[in-house]
Design an enzyme around this catalytic site. Structure first.
Site, mmCIF file in Angstrom:
data_model
loop_
_atom_site.group_PDB
_atom_site.id
_atom_site.type_symbol
_atom_site.label_atom_id
_atom_site.label_comp_id
_atom_site.label_asym_id
_atom_site.label_seq_id
_atom_site.Cartn_x
_atom_site.Cartn_y
_atom_site.Cartn_z
ATOM 1 N N SER A 1 41.117 106.047 -53.859
ATOM 2 C CA SER A 1 41.094 106.388 -52.441
ATOM 3 C C SER A 1 39.719 106.761 -51.881
ATOM 4 C CB SER A 1 42.073 107.533 -52.169
ATOM 5 O OG SER A 1 43.401 107.092 -52.309
ATOM 6 N N GLU B 1 57.160 97.915 -42.162
ATOM 7 C CA GLU B 1 58.419 98.374 -41.589
ATOM 8 C C GLU B 1 59.164 99.301 -42.549
ATOM 9 O OE1 GLU B 1 59.487 98.104 -38.541
ATOM 10 O OE2 GLU B 1 57.623 97.044 -38.064
ATOM 11 N N HIS C 1 44.770 101.200 -38.785
ATOM 12 C CA HIS C 1 44.040 101.429 -40.037
ATOM 13 C C HIS C 1 45.010 101.628 -41.191
ATOM 14 C CE1 HIS C 1 42.009 104.041 -43.060
ATOM 15 N NE2 HIS C 1 41.073 103.137 -42.901
ATOM 16 N N SER C 2 46.051 102.391 -40.958
ATOM 17 C CA SER C 2 47.108 102.604 -41.936
ATOM 18 C C SER C 2 48.331 103.079 -41.176
ATOM 19 C CB SER C 2 46.687 103.651 -42.985
ATOM 20 O OG SER C 2 46.657 104.951 -42.401
#
Length: 432
Positions: A194, A108, A323-324
């Protein structure tokens, strides 16, 4: 007893008959009058066949999914129950639920523009804590980007999770990494990077070094089924097998590589089916069953260290969240599909059913823990948000032992630029 049962489960079982469908066994091997008549090729262990027949993809029926609990938290086979003490089971549950709470708050916060990026762990919490509990504290962990629960289980504090996501002055990475790219030397958790699958050959190299040092440790390397399609996975599997490294490859098969479902990723039987081809001991487990994950990881870890050989665990689970924060999963899967896994087959609810059945937990304790855990997360969240960003001088440190001339020139140029145009930058948000 539990260890022996887990050992049996780790053996990859081939069916005695090919089952229904077009798949058939290969031709019966010829019997040779002398050993010299058998194939002598150095690249494989095989017999001759006298009939042309290609190996079909479904010559082996689906690899079974090892489980200990059913969806209602009942032990299916008492011989497989790891008999974990109440204190440990409570730690598993509280870690999973604390992670879930932190995920919701940080997700959030990204939606509100407070942090730049986030990835939740919804639905995969059982793979984290089940495997983490089965490891020794000194075992080296190479995560991908959805193993937050492993680090949380090892005691990484909430304020450092928040500091990393905010990139503030308390961040051990000094604000240089994207959010959710955690790392901790003291807890033997290698900093996440990443690019997909780069950690796999690196983990094998670390395991080989541990083997050479005879350090009585193991390495565990986490990745998703999508990352298993990268070339680094092939290299890692092959080197681990040929060099006989004490490593556990832990694949979270959560159904989707971002928006690509498994049906479009591969045609074989998942990731565990690849293990025998590389010479890896392999097993498929129910990733939503924390006890199944625990048993498989503990036995794999024991044998990896004792025998110096690699293991592959494929944990079948489901990614409930997007997923993100850069993804909208409603574009490629239905709400009904997600709701099934969230309501009917969630690792947290399954373990809660088990605890309720043992009399180790009740609704009052559940409400109290949810309230206190949210308070802990919010306190760490508010503290992280108030802290300044790291000093700009840290842009130039930690690359060389002694700063070379070109970096000194760049640092001087930045200082000169800020002297003239500093009013255009929010310098008050950075540590002096």
């Amino acid at each position: 007893m539990a260890a022996m049962a887990a050992l049996r489960a780790l053996r990859l079982r081939l069916p005695r008959s090919p089952g229904p469908g077009p798949a058939r066994r290969l031709s019966t091997a010829q019997e040779f009058p002398s050993p010299e008549e058998k194939p002598q090729f150095p690249g494989a262990s095989a017999d001759f066949a006298d009939r042309l027949e290609f190996i079909q993809p479904n010559v082996i029926s689906g690899i079974p999914v090892y489980r200990v609990m059913d969806r209602q938290g009942h032990i299916v086979n008492p011989a497989e129950d790891p008999q974990l003490p109440k204190e440990l089971v409570l730690k598993l549950y509280k870690t999973m639920t604390l992670l879930n709470t932190m995920d919701r708050i940080l997700y959030e916060s990204q939606r509100q523009g407070r942090i730049s990026f986030y990835m939740t762990n919804y639905g995969e919490e059982g793979t984290h804590v089940g495997s983490a509990a089965a490891l020794d504290d000194t075992d080296l962990v190479f995560g991908q980007y959805r193993e937050t629960g492993v680090l949380m289980y090892r005691g990484y504090p909430l304020d450092l999770f928040m500091a990393q996501c905010y990139g503030n002055a308390s961040d051990t990475g000094k604000g240089r990494q994207m959010p959710v790219h955690y790392g901790c030397r003291d807890r033997h958790f290698v900093t996440i990077s990443s690019p997909l699958a780069t950690q796999i050959p690196q983990a094998v190299g670390a395991a080989y070094a541990i083997k050479r040092a005879d350090a009585n440790r193991a390495v565990i390397c986490y990745f998703g089924e999508g990352a298993a399609s990268e070339g680094d996975a092939h290299a890692g599997f092959n080197f681990a097998a040929t060099l006989e490294c004490p490593i556990i490859f832990f694949c979270r098969n959560n159904g989707y590589a971002i928006s690509t479902p498994t049906s479009e990723q591969y045609r074989g039987d998942g990731i565990a089916a690849r293990g025998p081809g590389y010479g890896l001991m392999s097993i498929r487990v129910d990733g939503n069953d924390v006890f199944a994950v625990y048993n498989a990881t503990k036995e794999a870890r024991r044998r990896a260290v004792a025998e110096n050989q690699p293991f592959l665990i494929e944990a079948m689970t489901y990614r409930i969240g997007h997923h993100s924060t850069s993804d909208d999963s409603s574009a490629y899967r239905s709400v009904d599909e997600v709701n099934y896994w969230d309501k009917q087959d969630h690792p947290i609810s399954r373990l809660r059913h088990y605890m309720l059945g043992r009399g180790w937990w009740d609704e009052q304790e559940e409400k109290g823990w949810r309230k206190s855990s949210r308070k802990m997360v919010m306190e760490a969240f508010e503290q992280a948000e108030r802290k300044p960003k790291p000093s700009l001088q840290l842009l130039f440190s930690d690359v060389y032992q002694e700063m070379p001339p070109h970096l000194r020139r760049q640092r001087a140029a930045l200082e000169q630029h800020l002297q003239h145009y500093g009013e255009h930058y929010p310098l008050e948000h950075f540590e002096k």
